[in-house]
Design a protein around this motif. Structure first.
Motif, PDB file in Angstrom:
ATOM      1  N   ILE A  96      -4.026  -7.304 -13.826  1.00 20.62           N
ATOM      2  CA  ILE A  96      -3.260  -6.205 -14.091  1.00 20.62           C
ATOM      3  C   ILE A  96      -3.852  -5.082 -13.164  1.00 20.62           C
ATOM      4  N   TRP A  97      -5.102  -4.995 -12.986  1.00 16.96           N
ATOM      5  CA  TRP A  97      -5.647  -4.070 -12.141  1.00 16.96           C
ATOM      6  C   TRP A  97      -5.562  -4.335 -10.725  1.00 16.96           C
ATOM      7  N   ASP A  98      -5.478  -5.664 -10.212  1.00 18.23           N
ATOM      8  CA  ASP A  98      -4.989  -6.304  -9.120  1.00 18.23           C
ATOM      9  C   ASP A  98      -3.535  -5.693  -8.686  1.00 18.23           C
ATOM     10  N   ARG A  99      -2.592  -5.966  -9.440  1.00 22.65           N
ATOM     11  CA  ARG A  99      -1.347  -5.459  -9.372  1.00 22.65           C
ATOM     12  C   ARG A  99      -1.386  -3.916  -9.391  1.00 22.65           C
ATOM     13  N   VAL A 100      -2.223  -3.215 -10.172  1.00 24.44           N
ATOM     14  CA  VAL A 100      -2.107  -1.888  -9.700  1.00 24.44           C
ATOM     15  C   VAL A 100      -2.311  -1.263  -8.510  1.00 24.44           C
ATOM     16  N   LEU A 101      -3.675  -2.130  -7.871  1.00 17.65           N
ATOM     17  CA  LEU A 101      -3.829  -1.917  -6.599  1.00 17.65           C
ATOM     18  C   LEU A 101      -2.815  -2.235  -5.280  1.00 17.65           C
ATOM     19  N   GLN A 102      -2.154  -3.246  -5.592  1.00 18.79           N
ATOM     20  CA  GLN A 102      -1.355  -3.702  -4.905  1.00 18.79           C
ATOM     21  C   GLN A 102      -0.025  -2.717  -4.699  1.00 18.79           C
ATOM     22  N   SER A 103       0.382  -2.030  -5.873  1.00 19.35           N
ATOM     23  CA  SER A 103       1.390  -1.349  -6.050  1.00 19.35           C
ATOM     24  C   SER A 103       1.027   0.032  -5.221  1.00 19.35           C
ATOM     25  N   LEU A 104      -0.274   0.426  -5.498  1.00 23.44           N
ATOM     26  CA  LEU A 104      -0.550   1.741  -4.703  1.00 23.44           C
ATOM     27  C   LEU A 104      -0.575   1.393  -3.263  1.00 23.44           C
ATOM     28  N   ASP A 105      -1.176   0.241  -2.657  1.00 24.58           N
ATOM     29  CA  ASP A 105      -1.113  -0.068  -1.286  1.00 24.58           C
ATOM     30  C   ASP A 105       0.521  -0.143  -0.796  1.00 24.58           C
ATOM     31  N   GLY A 106       1.596  -0.635  -1.457  1.00 23.89           N
ATOM     32  CA  GLY A 106       2.721  -0.514  -1.354  1.00 23.89           C
ATOM     33  C   GLY A 106       3.362   0.951  -1.182  1.00 23.89           C
ATOM     34  N   ILE A 107       2.711   1.900  -2.102  1.00 26.10           N
ATOM     35  CA  ILE A 107       3.278   3.200  -2.105  1.00 26.10           C
ATOM     36  C   ILE A 107       2.638   3.762  -0.812  1.00 26.10           C
ATOM     37  N   ASP A 108       1.491   3.520  -0.617  1.00 25.69           N
ATOM     38  CA  ASP A 108       0.788   4.134   0.528  1.00 25.69           C
ATOM     39  C   ASP A 108       1.474   3.914   1.791  1.00 25.69           C
ATOM     40  N   ALA A 109       1.825   2.444   1.979  1.00 25.14           N
ATOM     41  CA  ALA A 109       2.553   2.073   3.084  1.00 25.14           C
ATOM     42  C   ALA A 109       4.145   2.666   3.166  1.00 25.14           C
ATOM     43  N   ALA A 110       4.669   2.775   2.238  1.00 29.56           N
ATOM     44  CA  ALA A 110       6.103   3.415   2.216  1.00 29.56           C
ATOM     45  C   ALA A 110       5.798   4.750   2.512  1.00 29.56           C
ATOM     46  N   THR A 111       4.983   5.584   2.076  1.00 25.13           N
ATOM     47  CA  THR A 111       4.993   6.972   2.445  1.00 25.13           C
ATOM     48  C   THR A 111       4.594   7.381   3.865  1.00 25.13           C
ATOM     49  N   ALA A 112       3.545   6.416   4.429  1.00 24.26           N
ATOM     50  CA  ALA A 112       3.066   6.305   5.689  1.00 24.26           C
ATOM     51  C   ALA A 112       4.488   6.206   6.558  1.00 24.26           C
ATOM     52  N   SER A 113       5.253   5.171   5.934  1.00 21.86           N
ATOM     53  CA  SER A 113       6.551   4.879   7.165  1.00 21.86           C
ATOM     54  C   SER A 113       7.672   5.983   7.037  1.00 21.86           C
ATOM     55  N   ILE A 114       7.688   6.655   5.997  1.00 21.70           N
ATOM     56  CA  ILE A 114       8.400   7.767   5.734  1.00 21.70           C
ATOM     57  C   ILE A 114       8.045   9.138   6.537  1.00 21.70           C
TER      58      ILE A 114
END
Length: 50
Positions: A29-47
């Protein structure tokens, strides 16, 4: 379901606070949380164009 997710995250947070690692049975679960945060960071950087 939402209560279960919250309980798991609370247990992970507690273990991170006192011991530095999530309990082994919640590591995935922790691994998925970290993956999700990485995705949010990437999307934010893209925006914002970074």
């Amino acid at each position: 379901m939402v209560v279960t997710i919250g309980n798991n995250l609370n247990r992970i947070a507690h273990n991170l606070w006192v011991g530095g690692n999530p309990p082994p049975h919640l590591q995935h679960i922790w691994d998925r949380v970290l993956q999700s945060l990485d995705g949010i960071d990437a999307a934010t950087a893209s925006i914002i164009g970074r």
